[in-house]
Design a protein around this motif. Sequence first.
Motif, PDB file in Angstrom:
ATOM      1  N   PRO A 173       0.836  -1.203   0.000  1.00  0.00           N
ATOM      2  CA  PRO A 173       0.000   0.000   0.000  1.00  0.00           C
ATOM      3  C   PRO A 173       0.874   1.258   0.000  1.00  0.00           C
ATOM      4  O   PRO A 173       1.953   1.285   0.610  1.00  0.00           O
ATOM      5  CB  PRO A 173      -0.791  -0.100   1.300  1.00  0.00           C
ATOM      6  N   LEU A 174       0.416   2.272  -0.694  1.00  0.00           N
ATOM      7  CA  LEU A 174       1.160   3.521  -0.783  1.00  0.00           C
ATOM      8  C   LEU A 174       1.458   4.098   0.598  1.00  0.00           C
ATOM      9  O   LEU A 174       2.543   4.646   0.825  1.00  0.00           O
ATOM     10  CB  LEU A 174       0.389   4.537  -1.636  1.00  0.00           C
ATOM     11  N   SER A 175       0.536   3.940   1.531  1.00  0.00           N
ATOM     12  CA  SER A 175       0.772   4.438   2.888  1.00  0.00           C
ATOM     13  C   SER A 175       1.996   3.766   3.514  1.00  0.00           C
ATOM     14  O   SER A 175       2.809   4.408   4.176  1.00  0.00           O
ATOM     15  CB  SER A 175      -0.459   4.234   3.765  1.00  0.00           C
ATOM     16  N   LYS A 176       2.167   2.462   3.273  1.00  0.00           N
ATOM     17  CA  LYS A 176       3.324   1.740   3.812  1.00  0.00           C
ATOM     18  C   LYS A 176       4.610   2.120   3.081  1.00  0.00           C
ATOM     19  O   LYS A 176       5.688   2.154   3.680  1.00  0.00           O
ATOM     20  CB  LYS A 176       3.097   0.236   3.774  1.00  0.00           C
ATOM     21  N   ILE A 179      14.788  11.505  -4.922  1.00  0.00           N
ATOM     22  CA  ILE A 179      13.519  11.529  -4.203  1.00  0.00           C
ATOM     23  C   ILE A 179      12.428  12.216  -5.013  1.00  0.00           C
ATOM     24  O   ILE A 179      11.269  11.804  -4.978  1.00  0.00           O
ATOM     25  CB  ILE A 179      13.684  12.171  -2.800  1.00  0.00           C
ATOM     26  N   GLU A 180      12.798  13.257  -5.768  1.00  0.00           N
ATOM     27  CA  GLU A 180      11.792  13.960  -6.572  1.00  0.00           C
ATOM     28  C   GLU A 180      11.145  13.016  -7.584  1.00  0.00           C
ATOM     29  O   GLU A 180       9.937  13.050  -7.795  1.00  0.00           O
ATOM     30  CB  GLU A 180      12.425  15.149  -7.319  1.00  0.00           C
ATOM     31  N   GLU A 181      11.975  12.166  -8.217  1.00  0.00           N
ATOM     32  CA  GLU A 181      11.460  11.213  -9.204  1.00  0.00           C
ATOM     33  C   GLU A 181      10.607  10.136  -8.544  1.00  0.00           C
ATOM     34  O   GLU A 181       9.590   9.714  -9.094  1.00  0.00           O
ATOM     35  CB  GLU A 181      12.606  10.571  -9.986  1.00  0.00           C
ATOM     36  N   VAL A 182      11.029   9.685  -7.379  1.00  0.00           N
ATOM     37  CA  VAL A 182      10.255   8.673  -6.651  1.00  0.00           C
ATOM     38  C   VAL A 182       8.860   9.233  -6.331  1.00  0.00           C
ATOM     39  O   VAL A 182       7.851   8.574  -6.567  1.00  0.00           O
ATOM     40  CB  VAL A 182      10.977   8.238  -5.355  1.00  0.00           C
ATOM     41  N   LEU A 183       8.814  10.451  -5.813  1.00  0.00           N
ATOM     42  CA  LEU A 183       7.528  11.049  -5.457  1.00  0.00           C
ATOM     43  C   LEU A 183       6.663  11.308  -6.682  1.00  0.00           C
ATOM     44  O   LEU A 183       5.446  11.111  -6.637  1.00  0.00           O
ATOM     45  CB  LEU A 183       7.744  12.323  -4.644  1.00  0.00           C
ATOM     46  N   LYS A 184       7.264  11.710  -7.783  1.00  0.00           N
ATOM     47  CA  LYS A 184       6.496  11.894  -9.024  1.00  0.00           C
ATOM     48  C   LYS A 184       5.904  10.563  -9.481  1.00  0.00           C
ATOM     49  O   LYS A 184       4.749  10.494  -9.895  1.00  0.00           O
ATOM     50  CB  LYS A 184       7.379  12.480 -10.120  1.00  0.00           C
ATOM     51  N   LEU A 195       5.220   7.953  -7.578  1.00  0.00           N
ATOM     52  CA  LEU A 195       4.159   7.567  -6.646  1.00  0.00           C
ATOM     53  C   LEU A 195       2.893   8.377  -6.898  1.00  0.00           C
ATOM     54  O   LEU A 195       1.774   7.851  -6.786  1.00  0.00           O
ATOM     55  CB  LEU A 195       4.636   7.731  -5.202  1.00  0.00           C
ATOM     56  N   LEU A 196       3.042   9.643  -7.280  1.00  0.00           N
ATOM     57  CA  LEU A 196       1.882  10.466  -7.621  1.00  0.00           C
ATOM     58  C   LEU A 196       1.165   9.892  -8.842  1.00  0.00           C
ATOM     59  O   LEU A 196      -0.054   9.788  -8.861  1.00  0.00           O
ATOM     60  CB  LEU A 196       2.299  11.909  -7.891  1.00  0.00           C
ATOM     61  N   GLU A 197       1.939   9.483  -9.852  1.00  0.00           N
ATOM     62  CA  GLU A 197       1.340   8.897 -11.048  1.00  0.00           C
ATOM     63  C   GLU A 197       0.611   7.598 -10.715  1.00  0.00           C
ATOM     64  O   GLU A 197      -0.474   7.342 -11.237  1.00  0.00           O
ATOM     65  CB  GLU A 197       2.411   8.653 -12.104  1.00  0.00           C
ATOM     66  N   ILE A 198       1.190   6.781  -9.862  1.00  0.00           N
ATOM     67  CA  ILE A 198       0.540   5.539  -9.446  1.00  0.00           C
ATOM     68  C   ILE A 198      -0.760   5.852  -8.728  1.00  0.00           C
ATOM     69  O   ILE A 198      -1.794   5.247  -8.993  1.00  0.00           O
ATOM     70  CB  ILE A 198       1.476   4.697  -8.545  1.00  0.00           C
TER      71      ILE A 198
END
Length: 90
Positions: free
Chosen positions: A34-37, A71-76, A78-81
Amino acid sequence: MNKILIKYLFIFLLFLSCSALFGQNITATYKNMPLSKVLTSISSDYKITFAFDNDLLKTIIVNKSFFKTPIEEVLKTLLEIGRASCRERV
């Protein structure tokens, strides 16, 4: 659904506004998590503080690997997911 996307986008922008995030790279594999985890794991492993609605993000499943990814790419990513998971079906 738009309300969910707005909340998620706000959380994402909040992450990017923290200068402590920039310059860090993430190496990790998240499989059926899960994204929260995922965010909790990143927070713990990389000493980054996130604020999010656990009930909202626990329904979004992440299957993704990162290797020395900023980290910026990881967060982008995760946003797309999250956005793909929250799209309204027509």
